[in-house]
Design an enzyme around this catalytic site. Sequence first.
Site, PDB file in Angstrom:
ATOM      1  N   GLY A  11       0.835  -1.212   0.000  1.00 57.32           N
ATOM      2  CA  GLY A  11       0.000   0.000   0.000  1.00 57.32           C
ATOM      3  C   GLY A  11       0.863   1.253   0.000  1.00 57.32           C
ATOM      4  N   VAL A  23      16.897   8.576  -0.952  1.00 57.77           N
ATOM      5  CA  VAL A  23      17.714   7.455  -1.449  1.00 57.77           C
ATOM      6  C   VAL A  23      18.479   7.899  -2.697  1.00 57.77           C
ATOM      7  CG1 VAL A  23      17.579   5.158  -2.555  1.00 57.77           C
ATOM      8  CG2 VAL A  23      16.226   5.642  -0.492  1.00 57.77           C
ATOM      9  N   ARG A  72       1.033  -4.856  -5.587  1.00 60.97           N
ATOM     10  CA  ARG A  72       1.235  -6.124  -4.889  1.00 60.97           C
ATOM     11  C   ARG A  72       1.529  -7.121  -5.996  1.00 60.97           C
ATOM     12  NH1 ARG A  72      -2.885  -3.659  -1.347  1.00 60.97           N
ATOM     13  NH2 ARG A  72      -1.729  -3.158   0.535  1.00 60.97           N
ATOM     14  N   SER A  73       2.554  -7.915  -5.827  1.00 60.29           N
ATOM     15  CA  SER A  73       3.005  -8.780  -6.910  1.00 60.29           C
ATOM     16  C   SER A  73       2.968 -10.257  -6.513  1.00 60.29           C
ATOM     17  CB  SER A  73       4.439  -8.386  -7.310  1.00 60.29           C
ATOM     18  OG  SER A  73       4.983  -9.334  -8.198  1.00 60.29           O
ATOM     19  N   GLY A 102       5.683  -2.409   3.520  1.00 63.78           N
ATOM     20  CA  GLY A 102       5.332  -3.008   4.801  1.00 63.78           C
ATOM     21  C   GLY A 102       6.060  -4.330   5.010  1.00 63.78           C
ATOM     22  N   ASP A 103       5.613  -5.104   5.993  1.00 59.96           N
ATOM     23  CA  ASP A 103       6.399  -6.311   6.280  1.00 59.96           C
ATOM     24  C   ASP A 103       6.250  -7.403   5.219  1.00 59.96           C
ATOM     25  OD1 ASP A 103       3.931  -6.879   7.215  1.00 59.96           O
ATOM     26  OD2 ASP A 103       4.546  -7.146   9.310  1.00 59.96           O
ATOM     27  N   THR A 125       4.061   2.466   5.585  1.00 60.63           N
ATOM     28  CA  THR A 125       2.647   2.059   5.686  1.00 60.63           C
ATOM     29  C   THR A 125       1.936   2.986   6.661  1.00 60.63           C
ATOM     30  OG1 THR A 125       1.112   0.407   6.562  1.00 60.63           O
ATOM     31  CG2 THR A 125       3.363   0.221   7.318  1.00 60.63           C
ATOM     32  N   ILE A 126       0.694   3.313   6.333  1.00 60.83           N
ATOM     33  CA  ILE A 126      -0.072   4.190   7.240  1.00 60.83           C
ATOM     34  C   ILE A 126      -0.497   3.456   8.513  1.00 60.83           C
ATOM     35  CG2 ILE A 126      -0.964   5.612   5.342  1.00 60.83           C
ATOM     36  CD1 ILE A 126      -3.738   4.150   5.899  1.00 60.83           C
ATOM     37  N   ASP A 127      -0.321   2.128   8.533  1.00 57.82           N
ATOM     38  CA  ASP A 127      -0.866   1.332   9.648  1.00 57.82           C
ATOM     39  C   ASP A 127      -0.008   1.354  10.922  1.00 57.82           C
ATOM     40  OD1 ASP A 127      -2.801   0.589   7.792  1.00 57.82           O
ATOM     41  OD2 ASP A 127      -1.751  -1.260   7.239  1.00 57.82           O
ATOM     42  N   ASP A 129       2.105  -0.725  11.761  1.00 58.01           N
ATOM     43  CA  ASP A 129       1.983  -2.081  12.315  1.00 58.01           C
ATOM     44  C   ASP A 129       3.250  -2.909  12.118  1.00 58.01           C
ATOM     45  OD1 ASP A 129       1.816  -2.295   9.576  1.00 58.01           O
ATOM     46  OD2 ASP A 129       0.142  -3.683   9.548  1.00 58.01           O
ATOM     47  N   ARG A 154     -17.850  15.356  13.329  1.00 53.48           N
ATOM     48  CA  ARG A 154     -18.292  15.881  14.635  1.00 53.48           C
ATOM     49  C   ARG A 154     -19.246  17.056  14.444  1.00 53.48           C
ATOM     50  NH1 ARG A 154     -16.773  16.911  20.155  1.00 53.48           N
ATOM     51  NH2 ARG A 154     -15.074  15.420  20.181  1.00 53.48           N
ATOM     52  N   MET A 169      -8.757   3.040   8.795  1.00 54.94           N
ATOM     53  CA  MET A 169      -7.942   1.920   8.301  1.00 54.94           C
ATOM     54  C   MET A 169      -6.993   1.389   9.376  1.00 54.94           C
ATOM     55  SD  MET A 169      -6.877   2.619   4.388  1.00 54.94           S
ATOM     56  CE  MET A 169      -7.947   2.111   3.046  1.00 54.94           C
ATOM     57  N   ARG A 171      -5.560  -2.102   8.711  1.00 53.00           N
ATOM     58  CA  ARG A 171      -5.495  -3.537   8.427  1.00 53.00           C
ATOM     59  C   ARG A 171      -5.881  -4.317   9.678  1.00 53.00           C
ATOM     60  NH1 ARG A 171      -2.015  -6.319   4.006  1.00 53.00           N
ATOM     61  NH2 ARG A 171      -1.493  -4.204   3.429  1.00 53.00           N
ATOM     62  N   HIS A 216     -23.833  14.414  21.683  1.00 57.54           N
ATOM     63  CA  HIS A 216     -23.451  13.735  20.439  1.00 57.54           C
ATOM     64  C   HIS A 216     -22.218  12.882  20.715  1.00 57.54           C
ATOM     65  CE1 HIS A 216     -20.064  16.509  19.656  1.00 57.54           C
ATOM     66  NE2 HIS A 216     -20.832  17.344  20.340  1.00 57.54           N
ATOM     67  N   ARG A 253      -5.070   7.430   2.767  1.00 56.42           N
ATOM     68  CA  ARG A 253      -3.776   7.066   2.191  1.00 56.42           C
ATOM     69  C   ARG A 253      -3.138   8.204   1.391  1.00 56.42           C
ATOM     70  NH1 ARG A 253      -4.113   1.293   0.981  1.00 56.42           N
ATOM     71  NH2 ARG A 253      -3.235   1.653  -1.071  1.00 56.42           N
TER      72      ARG A 253
HETATM   73  P1  ADP Z   1       3.041  -4.671   2.598  1.00 60.51           P
HETATM   74  O1  ADP Z   1       4.440  -4.598   2.119  1.00 60.51           O
HETATM   75  O2  ADP Z   1       2.389  -3.323   2.686  1.00 60.51           O
HETATM   76  O3  ADP Z   1       2.905  -5.491   3.858  1.00 60.51           O
HETATM   77  P2  ADP Z   1       1.980  -6.893   1.038  1.00 60.51           P
HETATM   78  O4  ADP Z   1       1.871  -7.794   2.210  1.00 60.51           O
HETATM   79  O5  ADP Z   1       0.884  -6.878   0.054  1.00 60.51           O
HETATM   80  O6  ADP Z   1       2.163  -5.364   1.465  1.00 60.51           O
HETATM   81  O7  ADP Z   1       3.349  -7.259   0.288  1.00 60.51           O
HETATM   82  C1  ADP Z   1       3.788  -6.512  -0.828  1.00 60.51           C
HETATM   83  C2  ADP Z   1       4.466  -7.423  -1.805  1.00 60.51           C
HETATM   84  O8  ADP Z   1       5.617  -8.021  -1.216  1.00 60.51           O
HETATM   85  C3  ADP Z   1       3.648  -8.614  -2.283  1.00 60.51           C
HETATM   86  O9  ADP Z   1       2.763  -8.310  -3.307  1.00 60.51           O
HETATM   87  C4  ADP Z   1       4.719  -9.563  -2.788  1.00 60.51           C
HETATM   88  O10 ADP Z   1       5.191  -9.177  -4.057  1.00 60.51           O
HETATM   89  C5  ADP Z   1       5.827  -9.316  -1.774  1.00 60.51           C
HETATM   90  N1  ADP Z   1       5.750 -10.341  -0.727  1.00 60.51           N
HETATM   91  C6  ADP Z   1       4.869 -10.416   0.279  1.00 60.51           C
HETATM   92  N2  ADP Z   1       5.057 -11.529   1.016  1.00 60.51           N
HETATM   93  C7  ADP Z   1       6.086 -12.189   0.439  1.00 60.51           C
HETATM   94  C8  ADP Z   1       6.767 -13.411   0.717  1.00 60.51           C
HETATM   95  N3  ADP Z   1       6.420 -14.177   1.748  1.00 60.51           N
HETATM   96  N4  ADP Z   1       7.772 -13.766  -0.093  1.00 60.51           N
HETATM   97  C9  ADP Z   1       8.134 -12.982  -1.131  1.00 60.51           C
HETATM   98  N5  ADP Z   1       7.538 -11.830  -1.450  1.00 60.51           N
HETATM   99  C10 ADP Z   1       6.534 -11.420  -0.679  1.00 60.51           C
HETATM  100  O1  F6P Z   2      -1.719  -1.216   4.619  1.00 62.60           O
HETATM  101  C1  F6P Z   2      -2.338  -0.008   4.289  1.00 62.60           C
HETATM  102  C2  F6P Z   2      -3.795  -0.203   4.027  1.00 62.60           C
HETATM  103  O2  F6P Z   2      -4.368   1.052   3.686  1.00 62.60           O
HETATM  104  C3  F6P Z   2      -4.587  -0.845   5.178  1.00 62.60           C
HETATM  105  O3  F6P Z   2      -4.891   0.069   6.190  1.00 62.60           O
HETATM  106  C4  F6P Z   2      -5.780  -1.383   4.449  1.00 62.60           C
HETATM  107  O4  F6P Z   2      -6.293  -2.517   5.112  1.00 62.60           O
HETATM  108  C5  F6P Z   2      -5.210  -1.805   3.103  1.00 62.60           C
HETATM  109  O5  F6P Z   2      -3.994  -1.096   2.948  1.00 62.60           O
HETATM  110  C6  F6P Z   2      -6.108  -1.524   1.940  1.00 62.60           C
HETATM  111  O6  F6P Z   2      -5.515  -2.049   0.823  1.00 62.60           O
HETATM  112  P1  F6P Z   2      -5.985  -1.725  -0.677  1.00 62.60           P
HETATM  113  O7  F6P Z   2      -5.443  -0.368  -1.024  1.00 62.60           O
HETATM  114  O8  F6P Z   2      -5.371  -2.799  -1.474  1.00 62.60           O
HETATM  115  O9  F6P Z   2      -7.470  -1.733  -0.664  1.00 62.60           O
END
Ligand code: ADP
Ligand code: F6P
Length: 320
Positions: A11, A23, A72-73, A102-103, A125-127, A129, A154, A169, A171, A216, A253
């Site tokens: 995201g 960078v 997302r790939s 993100g992770d 990530t905005i989360d 998390d 409000r 949001m 997640r 309210h 976002r």
């Molecule tokens: P975020 O990075 O925000 O947590 P995702 O979980 O969707 O978002 O991961 C982003 C991208 O990172 C995925 O679309 C994929 O290409 C790659 N990715 C995620 N998990 C894995 C994994 N276990 N192994 C390899 N690549 C991954």
């Molecule tokens: O990880 C960021 C986030 O905005 C979450 O808060 C939310 O659950 C998700 O991404 C939404 O993903 P998408 O943009 O694929 O709908």
Amino acid sequence: MKTIGVLTSGGDAPGMNAAVRAVVRSAILKGIKVIGIRRGYNGLINNDTSRMYLRSVSDIIHRGGTILYTARSPEFKTEEGMQKAVNVCHELGIEGIVVIGGDGSYRGALDLSKRGIPCVGLPGTIDNDIACTDYTIGFDTAMNTAMEMVDRLRDTAQSHERCTVVEVMGRRAGFLALHTGIAVGATAILVPEVPFDLEKDVINKMYETLKSGKKHFIIVVAEGVGHVDEMAREIEKITGIESRATVLGHVQRGGSPTVRDRVIASQMGHRAVELLSSGVGNRVVAYKSDKIVDYDINEALAMKKPFEYELYKVAHEISI
Ligand code: ADP
Ligand code: F6P
């Protein structure tokens, strides 16, 4: 290291552009060539890349989203996709990559590092998390956006003496909801980390505050809890107070990043290049106790992020 790549993945988050800028500029200052990889790991698989120069990142520090696009790939998770990505790195002479995401993106970075392409992850990530860091790029902007939106809710809730139930949001995490909830003076904040009972934790709280003259109500609900429509209906049915549900959604976002996001993203981008240029990969950059630090990716992925229960308690106590 002569050439590095940079990509944004998962995201998007406000501040990603500031990180990309840092960078690119830090690397060029060190005599390192930079290749921008578009659309996350997809760009690596399909060689959707271009060389970046000092001026390629002009006029982006104030912009939300990511100039590199993001995606997302699923293909990258396959052996074949991964191999294509590694081949493209070899073709282009990419010796290291800064991955902003993100992770999930860190797991991809780890896989690439294992295949001989050292990566450094930046938390975007905005989360908020990601366990290894107190702060993720985009969190502050998203909180401020959510706060502004709920402030608007409000106004109308106050005029109609209604209850507004708003989903933010996050997640599976409640950090965005908690901070937004405190900032908007929510009567109740519901997060996935804390089990709740609608009657006890929301309705009784509303009744209590009604007695002291409150007219309210704002109920902030993390998306990991969800069901705001149902909740609003239930609240109205039980209390007789007109209730409306709003899902803030993707508005959270976007937008120009705040100072905090721009500054931390710049520091993190700079650190990522310092690491790669000194031959250190397989790391993630983090923000801990007001300092920029870095961890091994494996170590970072194994960490657990504790919820801010103390802050949650404060929010609960003062929302009377
Ligand atoms: P975020 O990075 O925000 O947590 P995702 O979980 O969707 O978002 O991961 C982003 C991208 O990172 C995925 O679309 C994929 O290409 C790659 N990715 C995620 N998990 C894995 C994994 N276990 N192994 C390899 N690549 C991954
Ligand atoms: O990880 C960021 C986030 O905005 C979450 O808060 C939310 O659950 C998700 O991404 C939404 O993903 P998408 O943009 O694929 O709908």
